[in-house]
Design a protein around this motif. Structure first.
Motif, PDB file in Angstrom:
ATOM      1  N   SER A 102      73.558  27.084  52.442  1.00 31.12           N
ATOM      2  CA  SER A 102      74.914  27.225  52.961  1.00 31.12           C
ATOM      3  C   SER A 102      74.904  27.145  54.488  1.00 31.12           C
ATOM      4  O   SER A 102      74.153  27.877  55.143  1.00 31.12           O
ATOM      5  N   PRO A 103      75.734  26.297  55.064  1.00 37.89           N
ATOM      6  CA  PRO A 103      75.742  26.165  56.527  1.00 37.89           C
ATOM      7  C   PRO A 103      76.198  27.438  57.252  1.00 37.89           C
ATOM      8  O   PRO A 103      75.871  27.632  58.413  1.00 37.89           O
ATOM      9  N   PHE A 104      76.915  28.307  56.567  1.00 32.33           N
ATOM     10  CA  PHE A 104      77.441  29.513  57.207  1.00 32.33           C
ATOM     11  C   PHE A 104      76.593  30.752  56.939  1.00 32.33           C
ATOM     12  O   PHE A 104      76.777  31.780  57.580  1.00 32.33           O
ATOM     13  N   LEU A 105      75.697  30.675  55.962  1.00 35.76           N
ATOM     14  CA  LEU A 105      74.947  31.861  55.557  1.00 35.76           C
ATOM     15  C   LEU A 105      73.443  31.732  55.733  1.00 35.76           C
ATOM     16  O   LEU A 105      72.703  32.634  55.327  1.00 35.76           O
ATOM     17  N   GLN A 106      72.976  30.655  56.324  1.00 35.65           N
ATOM     18  CA  GLN A 106      71.530  30.422  56.415  1.00 35.65           C
ATOM     19  C   GLN A 106      70.784  31.615  56.999  1.00 35.65           C
ATOM     20  O   GLN A 106      69.763  32.028  56.462  1.00 35.65           O
ATOM     21  N   ASP A 107      71.266  32.169  58.088  1.00 35.33           N
ATOM     22  CA  ASP A 107      70.562  33.292  58.729  1.00 35.33           C
ATOM     23  C   ASP A 107      70.640  34.575  57.908  1.00 35.33           C
ATOM     24  O   ASP A 107      69.739  35.410  57.968  1.00 35.33           O
ATOM     25  N   LEU A 108      71.713  34.732  57.154  1.00 42.58           N
ATOM     26  CA  LEU A 108      71.904  35.953  56.357  1.00 42.58           C
ATOM     27  C   LEU A 108      71.435  35.801  54.915  1.00 42.58           C
ATOM     28  O   LEU A 108      71.437  36.773  54.159  1.00 42.58           O
ATOM     29  N   ALA A 109      71.040  34.601  54.514  1.00 39.09           N
ATOM     30  CA  ALA A 109      70.711  34.322  53.110  1.00 39.09           C
ATOM     31  C   ALA A 109      69.674  35.268  52.517  1.00 39.09           C
ATOM     32  O   ALA A 109      69.882  35.769  51.405  1.00 39.09           O
TER      33      ALA A 109
END
Length: 154
Positions: A40-47
């Motif tokens: 996901s482009p918006f959740l990569q860091d939080l994945a």
């Protein structure tokens, strides 16, 4: 009064089924869920964090709704989570080029637009459950208010 309780029970049952199904599905196919979430482009860091906490959170919300004592908290949390999911889907539909699906089971077969409608419906159902519970609580509190004793003159 009875219709409110029945309606609220039906909505709560639907929310319980939804969160148990989605939470277990994510846990049973954890690697796929984590991989797709990471795309996901918006959740990569939080994945990684989301992949570990979301399935457990969904199951905990279901448990809170099951228990009468914590039901209202569970319904509030389900409303908040469904609103977040709905916002995320809307954002993905409007701003993302790639639409990875981290859902599993039946929900994975839905298009993103269908998923948006589904999530809006469950967000509205959670809101209705909150409003019904508030009315049920107010009605119960009103019935429990002690009435002053009558002066019988004795």
């Amino acid at each position: 009064m009875k219709l409110r309780s029945v309606t609220q029970e039906i909505i709560c049952s639907l929310l319980i089924i939804l969160f148990v199904y989605t939470g277990l599905n994510k846990l049973l196919d954890y690697e796929k869920f984590r991989f797709e979430l990471g795309r996901s482009p918006f959740l990569q860091d939080l994945a990684p964090f989301i992949a570990r906490t979301l399935p457990v959170g969904e199951l905990m919300i279901a448990l809170l709704i099951i228990l009468k004592r914590t039901r209202l908290l569970g319904v509030y949390l389900s409303f908040a989570l469904m609103a977040l999911f709905t916002g995320y889907i809307w954002l993905m539909l409007h701003d993302a080029n790639d639409l990875p699906c981290s859902c599993g089971g039946v929900l994975a077969a839905m298009s993103w637009n269908d998923h948006l409608i589904f999530n809006i419906a469950f967000t509205v159902l959670a809101l209705i459950a909150i409003l019904l519970q508030d009315r049920i609580n107010a009605s119960s509190a009103q019935k429990q208010v002690p009435r002053p004793a009558r002066n019988t003159g004795i």
